[in-house]
Motif scaffolding. Structure first.
Motif, short mmCIF file in Angstrom:
data_model
loop_
_atom_site.label_atom_id
_atom_site.label_comp_id
_atom_site.label_asym_id
_atom_site.label_seq_id
_atom_site.Cartn_x
_atom_site.Cartn_y
_atom_site.Cartn_z
N GLN A 149 0.83 -1.21 0.00
CA GLN A 149 0.00 0.00 0.00
C GLN A 149 0.86 1.26 0.00
OE1 GLN A 149 -2.50 -0.64 3.42
NE2 GLN A 149 -3.98 -1.88 2.27
N ALA A 150 1.97 1.25 0.73
CA ALA A 150 2.85 2.41 0.76
C ALA A 150 3.45 2.67 -0.62
CB ALA A 150 3.97 2.21 1.79
N ALA A 151 3.92 1.62 -1.27
CA ALA A 151 4.49 1.78 -2.62
C ALA A 151 3.42 2.22 -3.61
CB ALA A 151 5.14 0.48 -3.07
N THR A 152 2.22 1.68 -3.47
CA THR A 152 1.12 2.06 -4.35
C THR A 152 0.76 3.53 -4.18
OG1 THR A 152 0.25 -0.20 -4.31
CG2 THR A 152 -1.29 1.54 -4.98
N ALA A 153 0.73 4.00 -2.95
CA ALA A 153 0.42 5.41 -2.68
C ALA A 153 1.47 6.33 -3.29
CB ALA A 153 0.32 5.65 -1.17
N VAL A 154 2.74 5.96 -3.19
CA VAL A 154 3.80 6.77 -3.78
C VAL A 154 3.70 6.74 -5.30
CG1 VAL A 154 6.31 6.99 -4.08
CG2 VAL A 154 5.35 6.54 -1.82
N ALA A 155 3.38 5.59 -5.87
CA ALA A 155 3.22 5.49 -7.33
C ALA A 155 2.10 6.41 -7.81
CB ALA A 155 2.95 4.05 -7.75
N LYS A 156 0.99 6.43 -7.09
CA LYS A 156 -0.14 7.29 -7.48
C LYS A 156 0.20 8.76 -7.32
CE LYS A 156 -3.86 4.05 -6.48
NZ LYS A 156 -4.99 3.71 -5.60
N LEU A 157 0.93 9.09 -6.29
CA LEU A 157 1.24 10.49 -5.99
C LEU A 157 2.41 11.04 -6.80
CD1 LEU A 157 0.54 12.90 -4.15
CD2 LEU A 157 2.22 11.98 -2.51
N ARG A 158 3.45 10.25 -6.99
CA ARG A 158 4.69 10.77 -7.59
C ARG A 158 5.03 10.26 -8.99
NH1 ARG A 158 4.51 14.97 -4.89
NH2 ARG A 158 4.88 14.77 -2.66
N CYS A 159 4.39 9.22 -9.44
CA CYS A 159 4.69 8.68 -10.77
C CYS A 159 3.69 9.22 -11.78
CB CYS A 159 4.69 7.15 -10.74
SG CYS A 159 5.99 6.47 -9.71
N ARG A 160 3.88 10.47 -12.12
CA ARG A 160 2.94 11.14 -13.03
C ARG A 160 3.61 11.66 -14.28
NH1 ARG A 160 -1.58 14.16 -9.62
NH2 ARG A 160 -1.87 12.59 -8.02
N SER A 161 4.82 11.20 -14.55
CA SER A 161 5.51 11.63 -15.75
C SER A 161 6.31 10.46 -16.29
CB SER A 161 6.45 12.80 -15.44
OG SER A 161 7.58 12.35 -14.70
N THR A 171 8.15 6.07 -13.24
CA THR A 171 7.09 5.11 -13.59
C THR A 171 6.93 3.97 -12.60
OG1 THR A 171 8.61 3.81 -14.95
CG2 THR A 171 7.41 5.60 -16.07
N VAL A 172 7.84 3.87 -11.64
CA VAL A 172 7.78 2.80 -10.63
C VAL A 172 8.12 3.40 -9.27
CG1 VAL A 172 8.77 0.60 -9.85
CG2 VAL A 172 8.41 1.01 -12.29
N ALA A 173 7.39 2.98 -8.26
CA ALA A 173 7.69 3.36 -6.88
C ALA A 173 8.02 2.09 -6.11
CB ALA A 173 6.49 4.06 -6.23
N ALA A 174 8.86 2.22 -5.11
CA ALA A 174 9.22 1.07 -4.28
C ALA A 174 9.14 1.46 -2.82
CB ALA A 174 10.62 0.56 -4.62
N ALA A 222 13.62 2.21 -8.88
CA ALA A 222 13.05 2.63 -7.60
C ALA A 222 13.64 1.84 -6.43
CB ALA A 222 11.53 2.47 -7.63
N GLU A 223 13.93 0.56 -6.65
CA GLU A 223 14.50 -0.25 -5.57
C GLU A 223 15.87 0.29 -5.15
OE1 GLU A 223 12.19 -3.23 -8.22
OE2 GLU A 223 13.32 -1.38 -8.48
N ILE A 224 16.68 0.70 -6.12
CA ILE A 224 18.01 1.23 -5.82
C ILE A 224 17.89 2.56 -5.08
CG2 ILE A 224 20.21 2.00 -6.81
CD1 ILE A 224 19.58 -1.07 -7.08
N VAL A 225 16.94 3.39 -5.48
CA VAL A 225 16.71 4.66 -4.80
C VAL A 225 16.34 4.40 -3.34
CG1 VAL A 225 15.25 6.73 -4.71
CG2 VAL A 225 16.13 5.91 -6.90
N VAL A 226 15.50 3.41 -3.10
CA VAL A 226 15.10 3.07 -1.73
C VAL A 226 16.31 2.61 -0.91
CG1 VAL A 226 13.77 1.43 -0.33
CG2 VAL A 226 12.69 2.60 -2.24
N LEU A 227 17.17 1.81 -1.50
CA LEU A 227 18.37 1.36 -0.78
C LEU A 227 19.23 2.55 -0.37
CD1 LEU A 227 19.61 -1.81 -2.71
CD2 LEU A 227 18.05 -1.67 -0.78
N ASP A 264 3.35 2.44 -12.16
CA ASP A 264 2.40 3.54 -12.28
C ASP A 264 1.15 3.09 -13.04
OD1 ASP A 264 3.46 3.27 -14.84
OD2 ASP A 264 3.78 5.42 -15.13
N ARG A 265 0.14 3.94 -13.05
CA ARG A 265 -1.12 3.73 -13.78
C ARG A 265 -1.76 2.38 -13.48
NH1 ARG A 265 1.48 4.64 -19.29
NH2 ARG A 265 3.21 4.07 -18.00
N GLY A 266 -1.67 1.96 -12.21
CA GLY A 266 -2.35 0.75 -11.78
C GLY A 266 -1.76 -0.54 -12.29
N ARG A 267 -0.49 -0.54 -12.67
CA ARG A 267 0.13 -1.77 -13.20
C ARG A 267 0.38 -2.81 -12.13
NH1 ARG A 267 5.32 -0.84 -15.68
NH2 ARG A 267 5.48 1.10 -14.53
N GLY A 268 0.24 -2.46 -10.86
CA GLY A 268 0.42 -3.42 -9.78
C GLY A 268 1.88 -3.67 -9.45
#
Length: 160
Positions: free
Chosen positions: A15-27, A31-34, A58-63, A82-86
């Protein structure tokens, strides 16, 4: 392959990654949040940085984000498109980096209705160990020369 059932904390990580994807992956640049979690429950998030020269996933950014906060060990990670890709599995480079920096980390993968958590080592068909690939800097200092690779079929030039 060792699969474990998802805990409520794992679902919260998705849910946390999904929320970030919806909020920040808009360009097209993101395209991916982790999201990754420590054993004590702290969560770190990040997005990928797409660029024509390449860029960190995104995984590397999180590390990196977790490292700036002094985290030595992450226990779970997930990436969401992003865009609900899961949930999206980490790429090969990310799998190897995760294994090298957090060998005990578990990765959440699969479709939303059948998510599972796997050890990162299970995602790599042939494990490569970063430590085995590193140059021995002390040998370079002692000899002043870079080590030459050994090629089994090579022979000394004097045999030509």
């Amino acid at each position: 392959m060792t699969t474990t059932m998802l805990l409520d904390t794992d679902r919260a990580l998705v849910q946390a990654a999904t929320a970030v994807a919806k909020l920040r992956c808009r360009s097209a640049n993101h395209t991916v949040a982790a999201a990754a979690r420590t054993a004590d429950g702290r969560v770190f998030t990040g997005v990928d940085l797409l660029h024509p020269t390449g860029g960190p996933c995104a995984e590397i950014v999180v590390l990196g984000t977790a490292a700036t906060q002094g985290v030595g060990k992450l226990e779970a990670i997930v990436a969401v498109g992003d865009r609900g890709r899961g949930v999206v599995p980490p790429c090969g480079r990310c799998r190897q980096v995760l294994l090298d920096y957090h060998p005990g980390i578990r990765v959440i993968v699969g479709p939303l209705d059948a998510l599972r958590k796997l050890p990162v080592a299970d995602l790599l068909p042939e494990r490569d160990t970063w430590a085995d690939q590193r140059l021995d800097a002390s040998a370079i200092v002692r000899t002043g020369q870079w080590p030459m690779p050994t090629v089994p079929t090579s022979r000394p030039a004097s045999e030509d």
